[in-house]
Design a protein around this motif. Structure first.
Motif, PDB file in Angstrom:
ATOM      1  N   TYR A  76      29.017  41.511  35.783  1.00 16.73           N
ATOM      2  CA  TYR A  76      29.175  40.337  34.923  1.00 16.73           C
ATOM      3  C   TYR A  76      27.826  39.656  34.740  1.00 16.73           C
ATOM      4  O   TYR A  76      26.975  39.674  35.642  1.00 16.73           O
ATOM      5  N   LYS A 129      37.189  34.907  41.653  1.00 22.01           N
ATOM      6  CA  LYS A 129      37.169  34.275  40.324  1.00 22.01           C
ATOM      7  C   LYS A 129      36.421  32.937  40.374  1.00 22.01           C
ATOM      8  O   LYS A 129      35.620  32.630  39.493  1.00 22.01           O
ATOM      9  N   THR A 144      41.079  37.678  45.209  1.00 18.77           N
ATOM     10  CA  THR A 144      40.773  37.567  43.779  1.00 18.77           C
ATOM     11  C   THR A 144      40.605  36.107  43.377  1.00 18.77           C
ATOM     12  O   THR A 144      39.699  35.764  42.602  1.00 18.77           O
ATOM     13  N   THR A 145      41.450  35.250  43.921  1.00 19.38           N
ATOM     14  CA  THR A 145      41.329  33.804  43.668  1.00 19.38           C
ATOM     15  C   THR A 145      39.935  33.321  44.059  1.00 19.38           C
ATOM     16  O   THR A 145      39.269  32.587  43.314  1.00 19.38           O
ATOM     17  N   LYS A 205      32.906  32.079  38.520  1.00 21.21           N
ATOM     18  CA  LYS A 205      32.851  30.950  37.597  1.00 21.21           C
ATOM     19  C   LYS A 205      31.695  30.014  37.968  1.00 21.21           C
ATOM     20  O   LYS A 205      30.921  29.574  37.120  1.00 21.21           O
ATOM     21  N   ARG A 239      31.224  33.733  32.429  1.00 22.23           N
ATOM     22  CA  ARG A 239      32.198  33.186  31.484  1.00 22.23           C
ATOM     23  C   ARG A 239      33.369  34.126  31.250  1.00 22.23           C
ATOM     24  O   ARG A 239      34.472  33.703  30.942  1.00 22.23           O
ATOM     25  N   ARG A 240      33.120  35.411  31.364  1.00 28.38           N
ATOM     26  CA  ARG A 240      34.196  36.382  31.161  1.00 28.38           C
ATOM     27  C   ARG A 240      35.225  36.270  32.278  1.00 28.38           C
ATOM     28  O   ARG A 240      34.929  35.840  33.389  1.00 28.38           O
ATOM     29  N   THR A 241      36.444  36.710  31.963  1.00 28.75           N
ATOM     30  CA  THR A 241      37.500  36.717  32.975  1.00 28.75           C
ATOM     31  C   THR A 241      37.211  37.800  34.008  1.00 28.75           C
ATOM     32  O   THR A 241      36.893  38.931  33.656  1.00 28.75           O
ATOM     33  N   ASN A 290      38.551  40.280  36.694  1.00 29.74           N
ATOM     34  CA  ASN A 290      39.775  40.956  37.127  1.00 29.74           C
ATOM     35  C   ASN A 290      39.448  41.891  38.278  1.00 29.74           C
ATOM     36  O   ASN A 290      38.288  42.177  38.530  1.00 29.74           O
TER      37      ASN A 290
END
Ligand code: ADP
Ligand code: MG
Length: 153
Positions: A66, A43, A39-40, A47, A52-54, A56
């Motif tokens: 996204y 993300k 996940t790290t 990015k 821009r959205r988080t 998860n």
């Protein structure tokens, strides 16, 4: 190709280097135990792709879409183990965006051959090894570039 990461920031650097080289239709798979850093990594990749959205974990939705510089699809195949049905993956895999698949082995039969397989292994509290297996010439080139450009800091 293997890279050593000594912090979450270093893993994010690798993901960002990769993101800058991706094009529409690219498929990445991500393997690693719980807490390895999938996940790290995702993300940071999202990015760097301009999302821009988080981001998860999509465990309960199977796939999340996204908006970024390219569409970005984050799929978790965990709940698709032993699925016999083609759920229309091709639309994602050959579409106009970048797709990251976690637990990809569960849908092995549906995965295009041309892809980049990434495995993150835990080595110590902040240490990880990222193993890249390029399954096309495009990804071989990308891996060579990342290897040269990664600072490891
Ligand atoms: P997964 O999605 O594979 O279960 P996560 O990314 O949710 O893993 O969690 C990884 C955890 O390990 C995070 O808390 C992260 O801060 C930590 N971590 C420590 N060192 C690293 C590293 N080098 N690379 C990635 N994550 C790291
Ligand atoms: Mg995760």
């Amino acid at each position: 190709m293997q890279l050593r990461s000594k912090s979450p920031a270093a893993t994010a650097e690798i993901a960002a280097l990769l993101a800058g080289k991706l094009k529409a239709g690219d498929l990445l798979t991500l393997e690693g135990d719980l807490g390895a850093g999938k996940t790290t990594f995702t993300k940071a990749l999202g990015k760097a792709l301009g999302v821009r959205r988080t981001i998860n974990s999509p465990t309960f939705t199977i796939i999340k879409e996204y908006v970024g510089d390219l569409p970005f699809y984050h799929m978790d195949a965990y709940r698709l183990e032993d699925t016999e049905e083609d759920l229309g993956f091709d639309e994602y895999f050959h579409g106009s965006g970048v797709t990251v698949v976690e637990w990809a082995s569960y849908i092995e039969d549906y995965l295009p051959e041309k892809r980049l397989d990434i495995e993150i292994s835990y080595e110590g509290e902040e240490e990880r090894t990222l193993t890249f297996k390029a399954r096309s010439a495009h990804f071989e080139t990308i891996c060579e570039e990342i290897y040269d450009e990664y600072s490891g800091d």
